[in-house]
Design an enzyme around this catalytic site. Sequence first.
Site, PDB file in Angstrom:
ATOM      1  N   ASP A  60     -74.035 -40.981 -12.854  1.00 29.15           N
ATOM      2  CA  ASP A  60     -75.439 -41.108 -12.380  1.00 29.15           C
ATOM      3  C   ASP A  60     -76.209 -42.049 -12.977  1.00 29.15           C
ATOM      4  O   ASP A  60     -76.217 -42.304 -14.245  1.00 29.15           O
ATOM      5  CB  ASP A  60     -76.078 -39.638 -12.605  1.00 29.15           C
ATOM      6  CG  ASP A  60     -77.196 -39.534 -12.150  1.00 29.15           C
ATOM      7  OD1 ASP A  60     -77.482 -39.459 -10.780  1.00 29.15           O
ATOM      8  OD2 ASP A  60     -78.320 -39.287 -12.862  1.00 29.15           O
ATOM      9  N   GLU A 107     -74.056 -45.354  -9.582  1.00 32.02           N
ATOM     10  CA  GLU A 107     -75.373 -45.880  -9.091  1.00 32.02           C
ATOM     11  C   GLU A 107     -75.930 -46.906 -10.185  1.00 32.02           C
ATOM     12  O   GLU A 107     -76.400 -46.911 -11.079  1.00 32.02           O
ATOM     13  CB  GLU A 107     -76.354 -44.848  -9.187  1.00 32.02           C
ATOM     14  CG  GLU A 107     -76.148 -43.656  -8.340  1.00 32.02           C
ATOM     15  CD  GLU A 107     -77.136 -42.434  -8.269  1.00 32.02           C
ATOM     16  OE1 GLU A 107     -77.622 -42.176  -7.172  1.00 32.02           O
ATOM     17  OE2 GLU A 107     -77.457 -41.849  -9.325  1.00 32.02           O
TER      18      GLU A 107
END
Length: 841
Positions: free
Chosen positions: A510, A540
């Site tokens: 994340d 990400e």
Amino acid sequence: MTTTSLLPRAAGALLFLAAGCAHAGVKLDACDGPFQTVLQPAAARFDARAVWLDGRLMRWPGSPSDGVFRLYHAARGSIAAAAGAQVAGADGALALEAFAGSVPAAAAARFKYLGAGPVLRVADGDARRLPDLLRGQLVLVREDADGRVLDATRVQAAGALDDLYAPAAGLAHLGVDIEGGRTRFAVWAPTARQAAVCVYDAGRGRARAVHPMTFDARTGAWHAALPGDLTGKYYTYAVDVPVDAGIVRNLVTDPYSISLTTDSKRSYIARLDDARLKPAGWDATPAPRTVHRPTDMVVYELHVRDFSRDDTTVPAAHRGKYLAFTDTNADGMQHLAALAHSGLTDVHLLPVYDIASVPEKACAVPVPTGAPDGESQQALIKRTADTDCFNWGYDPFHYNAPEGSYATDPADGARRVVEFRRMVQSLHKTGLRVGMDVVFNHTFIAGQNEKSVLDRIVPGYYHRLNAQGGIERSTCCDNTATENLMMGKLMIDSVALWATQYKIDSFRFDLMGHQPRAVMEQLQRTVDAAAGHPVQLLGEGWNFGEVADGARFVQASQLSLNGSGIGTFNDRLRDAVRGGGAGDGGEAMFARQGWINGLVYDPNAHAGAHPASDLMKAADLVRAGLAGSIRSYPLHTWEDKTVPLAAIDYNGQPAGYASAPSEVVNYVENHDNQTLFDVDVFKLPLATSSQDRARVQSTRSRRASPTTMRASTCCARNRSIATASIRATGSTASTGPTATIISARACRRRTTTARTGRCSSPCWQMPPSSRRRPTLHLHATRSATCWRSVRAPRCSACRRRPRSNSACASSTRAARRTRPSSRRTWTAAGWRVRILPASRT
């Protein structure tokens, strides 16, 4: 050595310390006390505008250079430094020297983001005192010639701690370990004044014993070795640490906890290689060998509780739990088995580490009622938001322990370990690798809050601080600082633990762009070595916040990871297909259409007129994604030019940003924002029929790179999902990618497989192993109604006439006007792609 001595205060401090040493210790009743006890309140509070660069140097950004600089210290947090007055309450002070030399290269690079200000140096004779002084209150003061305070601040300590305790990076065992008939505990707490381990017989009830821990001055870790095997017992640490509020005693769980009791009140004692924590056959159950290179990955994102909570084919006790994945005859597992047979390789689980935001006992399950367009549902859900049984899980509490709410008994520390392993084992037997969503960019909370762990053991160290010493929150929560030695180590150790002890095959990071590339590459090497095979890393790679554009370090972001082999999610293809961007709201949610939902060829009432070139630009971005977003890959664009993908613009950035297909993850939806179906509800014209909406939903172009899809697409959308995956057979674009179609059509129906090269369904085909280049026929019309399916060398049964309507005809005319007739065929990622007239079969 130059020291300003304040004798009355110093004498008092010495008496205090001597008394503390005499009765030292933490009493047994403290183990059953509150999560924090203030031992000595601070006389005053200070921000932290100065920064330790290493174990000798500090910088004070923004401070004038004139005056006298002193570093005051107090063991009891008793310093007061009011402007215009003299410092009071200190035990002593170190006179600091102005440093005119060059800051060491490593420190200069690490703290390049700091503003200009004087660099100060601790004198040679005082340097040896710093480790001890850092275990109390330190206040940097600028004084005038008469000793009156001009300014005062605390000093951010991470740079000094990393320098003084650098050997801590080599600590092999943090947390609990059982070996040779002894149970050992280790916790890194270099600023703690004392530490003890409290031992409990169960997850509830009073402590059975408290044991003092010894401090290792070389590493900054505290250790205790207790006789006997304490497996099945529980423990906490009691640490006395300096914070801005004074000296406090924190009763806290272990950052390296491998399991806990209900709501994470106590850590669990065990070894993960204990046979009692392994389901039958665990050691003999290998992961499926379906991924030989990263581009083989097809990823299905899934939430543990959502997977089975409402599935009546799952036993009631297993619904919403890890064990639902062991019910192989239930609908959910039958569905996953069908997808595995159709080419799915990985199930990526939304966070399954210990989550702080979900009560593990007596959580709330709201039952909304009211009109469909009313507000009563939202109001009802909001009332129980903090106690709801559901949360995505991006609220990390303990990184190394499985979440307890997914276990059948969260009070039993062993249960969640065994049941998590049974879930992984069952998925592996089904032919699916298991991926895990990890969130090392922030913690649920920080500071001296009860659910703060890291910050209550080493205050001010594990989180990224701003210019005033406050915690940065650009990620939405309290940002961690993985550039700091021991936070980076915690991340690496944690991923290695999940890969080796739970057989996790891949990881999705994340907000990975908030972590340094160097740390991620170190993690890749360490985890691959520990697992004995490559472990795929995806993340990400967004570039924002206080670290944006390399402000603090070279980030693990899209552009900066070029050449690393670590994959990042491809927003270029996503936005071109869906329309708009991830941050859209209000009118933009309707007006910004995409390639599959009406851009140019079928505008909705909000979209307005767009030139045909907008659609052609979007098509180029889609083709760039199909080509793996390789920087150097040559693409013939809608402007009849052949350029490398890096020369194609995407909002001021290059459309091609990677060196290899493995560095790009193609997707059009995941857990963030609307599903593809829901975003099409916003963007398709209101008159679009349900049949056409279903066609739009099934028109999803996939990849020359790893691919991810969202579980809810299938299970929430009439149980149908269709994906086309174009995968590269080589590790770089120069090897010449080969087309392979993987389809998963209908939740429980098996279709084609990547192994046979046969068409078991007339509507989904894949080319056999051959050197013939298949042709992907696309009508230059609305994707929903005029999508041309794949035509393969041996599978040509699916040749359908597109639905004839005005939208198809008008967009075909537009395509003829904007695309030169000589370029009716172009190449993307090994596919020959041809625009066909709307009337052609």
